[in-house]
Motif scaffolding. Structure first.
Motif, PDB file in Angstrom:
ATOM      1  N   VAL A  76       1.847   4.692   5.383  1.00 52.15           N
ATOM      2  CA  VAL A  76       2.154   3.938   4.148  1.00 52.15           C
ATOM      3  C   VAL A  76       2.887   4.811   3.130  1.00 52.15           C
ATOM      4  O   VAL A  76       3.561   4.305   2.240  1.00 52.15           O
ATOM      5  CB  VAL A  76       0.891   3.271   3.520  1.00 52.15           C
ATOM      6  N   GLY A  77       2.761   6.131   3.312  1.00 48.09           N
ATOM      7  CA  GLY A  77       3.476   7.060   2.432  1.00 48.09           C
ATOM      8  C   GLY A  77       4.885   7.355   2.921  1.00 48.09           C
ATOM      9  O   GLY A  77       5.662   8.001   2.220  1.00 48.09           O
ATOM     10  N   ALA A 123       0.855  -1.185   0.000  1.00 48.16           N
ATOM     11  CA  ALA A 123       0.000   0.000   0.000  1.00 48.16           C
ATOM     12  C   ALA A 123       0.887   1.229   0.000  1.00 48.16           C
ATOM     13  O   ALA A 123       1.944   1.238   0.644  1.00 48.16           O
ATOM     14  CB  ALA A 123      -0.878   0.003   1.253  1.00 48.16           C
ATOM     15  N   ARG A 155       8.690   3.458  -6.862  1.00 50.93           N
ATOM     16  CA  ARG A 155       7.869   2.865  -5.786  1.00 50.93           C
ATOM     17  C   ARG A 155       7.759   1.355  -5.954  1.00 50.93           C
ATOM     18  O   ARG A 155       7.525   0.865  -7.075  1.00 50.93           O
ATOM     19  CB  ARG A 155       6.446   3.447  -5.769  1.00 50.93           C
ATOM     20  N   PHE A 156       7.803   0.633  -4.842  1.00 51.01           N
ATOM     21  CA  PHE A 156       7.616  -0.819  -4.875  1.00 51.01           C
ATOM     22  C   PHE A 156       6.227  -1.146  -5.414  1.00 51.01           C
ATOM     23  O   PHE A 156       6.044  -2.106  -6.170  1.00 51.01           O
ATOM     24  CB  PHE A 156       7.811  -1.378  -3.457  1.00 51.01           C
ATOM     25  N   THR A 157       5.254  -0.301  -5.051  1.00 53.69           N
ATOM     26  CA  THR A 157       3.879  -0.499  -5.536  1.00 53.69           C
ATOM     27  C   THR A 157       3.848  -0.526  -7.057  1.00 53.69           C
ATOM     28  O   THR A 157       3.104  -1.311  -7.655  1.00 53.69           O
ATOM     29  CB  THR A 157       2.969   0.649  -5.016  1.00 53.69           C
ATOM     30  N   VAL A 215      -2.305   7.033   6.163  1.00 53.03           N
ATOM     31  CA  VAL A 215      -1.801   7.568   4.888  1.00 53.03           C
ATOM     32  C   VAL A 215      -0.341   7.985   5.057  1.00 53.03           C
ATOM     33  O   VAL A 215       0.525   7.640   4.235  1.00 53.03           O
ATOM     34  CB  VAL A 215      -2.666   8.762   4.404  1.00 53.03           C
ATOM     35  N   HIS A 254       7.175  10.665 -13.262  1.00 50.31           N
ATOM     36  CA  HIS A 254       6.116   9.749 -12.804  1.00 50.31           C
ATOM     37  C   HIS A 254       5.549   8.955 -13.977  1.00 50.31           C
ATOM     38  O   HIS A 254       5.719   9.337 -15.136  1.00 50.31           O
ATOM     39  CB  HIS A 254       4.987  10.524 -12.102  1.00 50.31           C
ATOM     40  N   SER A 285       6.897   4.781   4.278  1.00 52.33           N
ATOM     41  CA  SER A 285       7.608   3.503   4.429  1.00 52.33           C
ATOM     42  C   SER A 285       7.653   2.796   3.080  1.00 52.33           C
ATOM     43  O   SER A 285       6.842   3.083   2.193  1.00 52.33           O
ATOM     44  CB  SER A 285       6.872   2.630   5.456  1.00 52.33           C
ATOM     45  N   GLY A 313       7.570  -0.657   0.849  1.00 54.67           N
ATOM     46  CA  GLY A 313       7.130  -2.048   0.822  1.00 54.67           C
ATOM     47  C   GLY A 313       8.253  -3.035   0.547  1.00 54.67           C
ATOM     48  O   GLY A 313       8.132  -4.216   0.853  1.00 54.67           O
ATOM     49  N   ALA A 368      -0.836   8.728 -10.726  1.00 51.80           N
ATOM     50  CA  ALA A 368       0.534   9.063 -11.131  1.00 51.80           C
ATOM     51  C   ALA A 368       1.480   8.525 -10.068  1.00 51.80           C
ATOM     52  O   ALA A 368       1.462   8.972  -8.918  1.00 51.80           O
ATOM     53  CB  ALA A 368       0.687  10.572 -11.277  1.00 51.80           C
ATOM     54  N   ALA A 419      -1.466  11.226  -3.840  1.00 45.93           N
ATOM     55  CA  ALA A 419      -2.249  12.469  -3.928  1.00 45.93           C
ATOM     56  C   ALA A 419      -2.516  12.844  -5.379  1.00 45.93           C
ATOM     57  O   ALA A 419      -3.386  13.662  -5.652  1.00 45.93           O
ATOM     58  CB  ALA A 419      -1.519  13.601  -3.218  1.00 45.93           C
TER      59      ALA A 419
END
Ligand SMILES: Cc1cc2nc3c(=O)[nH]c(=O)nc-3n(C[C@H](O)[C@H](O)[C@H](O)COP(=O)(O)O)c2cc1C
Length: 192
Positions: free
Chosen positions: A85-86, A33, A57-59, A82, A134, A88, A90, A52, A37
């Motif tokens: 998870v924003g 997760a 990111r791992f996500t 929020v 992005h 840290s 993954g 975007a 924004a």
């Protein structure tokens, strides 16, 4: 008030606030997760939603792998989540375990749906395009989860029941005020 006009665009926070959401993904037997924004509806038919996301990111890796993502809309009580998870990665931590995130079953994908979300979309990836630093990931919404009680007739959010999280930039979170909501019929106002 003096107006500033500048060609030095900088980080351009001028368009905030934006709703802060949590994007979820599942691949390689891992759930993840992240806070997002920068997101938008793109088409109603077919129903398309865009997020975007930086390729760092791992996500992003998980979404590209599985071709699926989840979009979770939350109320202000979830602002700490929020930020968690924003803040840290993954790749280093199992965020669902670390932050004790309860999930609901998805029905058309494998993405985790947050139990506390007042609404969530399950999306199948239809496009991944690079724009600057992005990626614009566009997904077709294949299932919608929503708390019926949180919505007024016409499926609009009932601000007496839910205070959606708005992000101001620079780690500041706020919400809407029910007192400030105005009903302005475009058919009436378009004719004035
Ligand atoms: C409020 C907030 C909004 C964010 N919005 C975005 C965004 O729109 N796109 C993005 O790529 N990263 C965004 N981030 C940063 C990611 O959530 C952050 O880098 C996160 O650690 C990525 O996690 P992951 O590596 O596990 O995928 C945002 C962070 C916060 C706190």
């Amino acid at each position: 008030m003096a107006k500033v006009i500048s060609q030095d665009v900088g980080a351009f926070y001028q368009h905030y606030p934006k709703a802060a959401i949590i994007v979820t993904a599942h691949a390689k037997e891992k759930d993840n997760a992240m806070a997002v924004a920068w997101h938008t509806s793109i088409s109603s038919n077919p129903p398309l939603y865009g997020v975007a996301i930086s390729s760092k990111r791992f996500t992003y890796e998980l979404i590209i792998d599985s071709k699926e993502f989840g979009v979770n809309f939350l109320s202000l009580e979830a602002a700490e989540l929020v930020a968690a998870v924003g803040g840290s990665k993954g790749k280093e931590v199992d965020k669902f375990h670390q932050f004790n995130i309860a999930t609901d079953k998805s029905i058309k994908t494998e993405v985790p749906i947050l139990n506390t979300a007042y609404a969530a979309y399950e999306c199948k990836l239809v496009d991944d395009r690079s724009y600057g630093d992005h990626q614009l990931l566009v997904g077709e919404i294949v299932a919608v989860h929503w708390l019926k009680d949180a919505f007024a007739p016409g499926e609009i959010l009932d601000l007496d029941k839910v205070n959606p999280i708005l992000y101001m930039g620079k780690e500041i979170y706020t919400t809407t005020s029910k007192d400030m909501a105005r009903a302005l019929d475009r058919k009436v106002y378009g004719k004035r």
